[in-house]
Design a protein around this motif. Sequence first.
Motif, mmCIF file in Angstrom:
data_model
loop_
_atom_site.group_PDB
_atom_site.id
_atom_site.type_symbol
_atom_site.label_atom_id
_atom_site.label_comp_id
_atom_site.label_asym_id
_atom_site.label_seq_id
_atom_site.Cartn_x
_atom_site.Cartn_y
_atom_site.Cartn_z
ATOM 1 N N PHE A 117 -5.479 -39.417 18.684
ATOM 2 C CA PHE A 117 -6.667 -39.002 17.714
ATOM 3 C C PHE A 117 -7.432 -40.420 17.484
ATOM 4 O O PHE A 117 -6.822 -41.402 17.690
ATOM 5 N N ASN A 118 -8.627 -40.208 17.031
ATOM 6 C CA ASN A 118 -9.428 -41.249 16.801
ATOM 7 C C ASN A 118 -8.980 -41.762 15.566
ATOM 8 O O ASN A 118 -8.892 -41.113 14.530
ATOM 9 N N ASP A 121 -11.128 -40.194 12.785
ATOM 10 C CA ASP A 121 -10.871 -38.709 12.776
ATOM 11 C C ASP A 121 -11.068 -38.251 11.250
ATOM 12 O O ASP A 121 -10.033 -38.815 10.278
ATOM 13 N N TYR A 148 -9.923 -44.038 21.456
ATOM 14 C CA TYR A 148 -9.383 -43.629 20.357
ATOM 15 C C TYR A 148 -9.060 -44.411 19.070
ATOM 16 O O TYR A 148 -9.235 -44.570 17.909
ATOM 17 N N ARG A 153 -14.414 -47.892 15.359
ATOM 18 C CA ARG A 153 -13.559 -46.964 14.527
ATOM 19 C C ARG A 153 -12.795 -47.471 13.358
ATOM 20 O O ARG A 153 -12.992 -47.157 12.510
#
Length: 263
Positions: A117-118, A121, A148, A153
Amino acid sequence: MVIDFHAHVYPDKIASRAVDNIEEFYGLTMQGKGTVQELLESGRAGGVDRFIVFSAAAVPGQTGRINEYISSVCREHPECTGFGTLHPDVPDPGEEIERIVSLGLKGLKLHPDMQKFNIDDHRMMKIYSLLEGKLPVIFHTGDYRYSYSHPARLRAVLEKYPKLTAVAAHFGGWSVFDVALEHLLDPFCYFDISSSLPFLGKKRAVELIRIYGSRRFLFGSDYPMWDPGQCLREFLELDLTDSEKENILYKNALEILKEGEPL
Ligand SMILES: [Zn+2]
């Protein structure tokens, strides 16, 4: 005191399979067997006093079982402090976080590349809002093959949840150490030094520790990838001051665990 802030452990029955999977994932040979007994024996012999232990749920259905297992390890071995696992697809993350707290676990470990998953997310954002101000999170960060766990992120998460206590493992970006520096110098997070020195070299490791500041780093082995005693010897060879080393070996860890000054 020496605290290893990054150790993976598995139940004896599945440890060799888990180690095989990780070897395959990284194309690296692991030094350890992944068992609690080996971690404690080789760690103690190598001068490590305490261990932060965890394991990642590859699928949501494993979450409860793994958290119970990590909790049982910590009940049996007072030198272990457990971090729980979570998966973006667990039906009720809030309930699982409550369970993690009631099991006596002191934080969460997430491995976005293996759990697929990122970090940023939208399903995870809800989870971070529940964790903010409550439990610290260790993120595996960085892998040149995937996006990811890209440091950018994590930056997006830190900007949105500035009170989240986050540890970005592997100098903030395994195999992409300079990309991490672009994104993680400014929003505050901690880092661990695990699985990094063999790739960075001693000189660059010291440079990066000084750029970010030693107050942001934690000692970690990434056992069973590496032997904790060997990691400690390599760390102690770094050209850092005693006070920088103390920060990294235990002071920052105690701050994250909210245990204050050691006796
Ligand atoms: Zn890890």
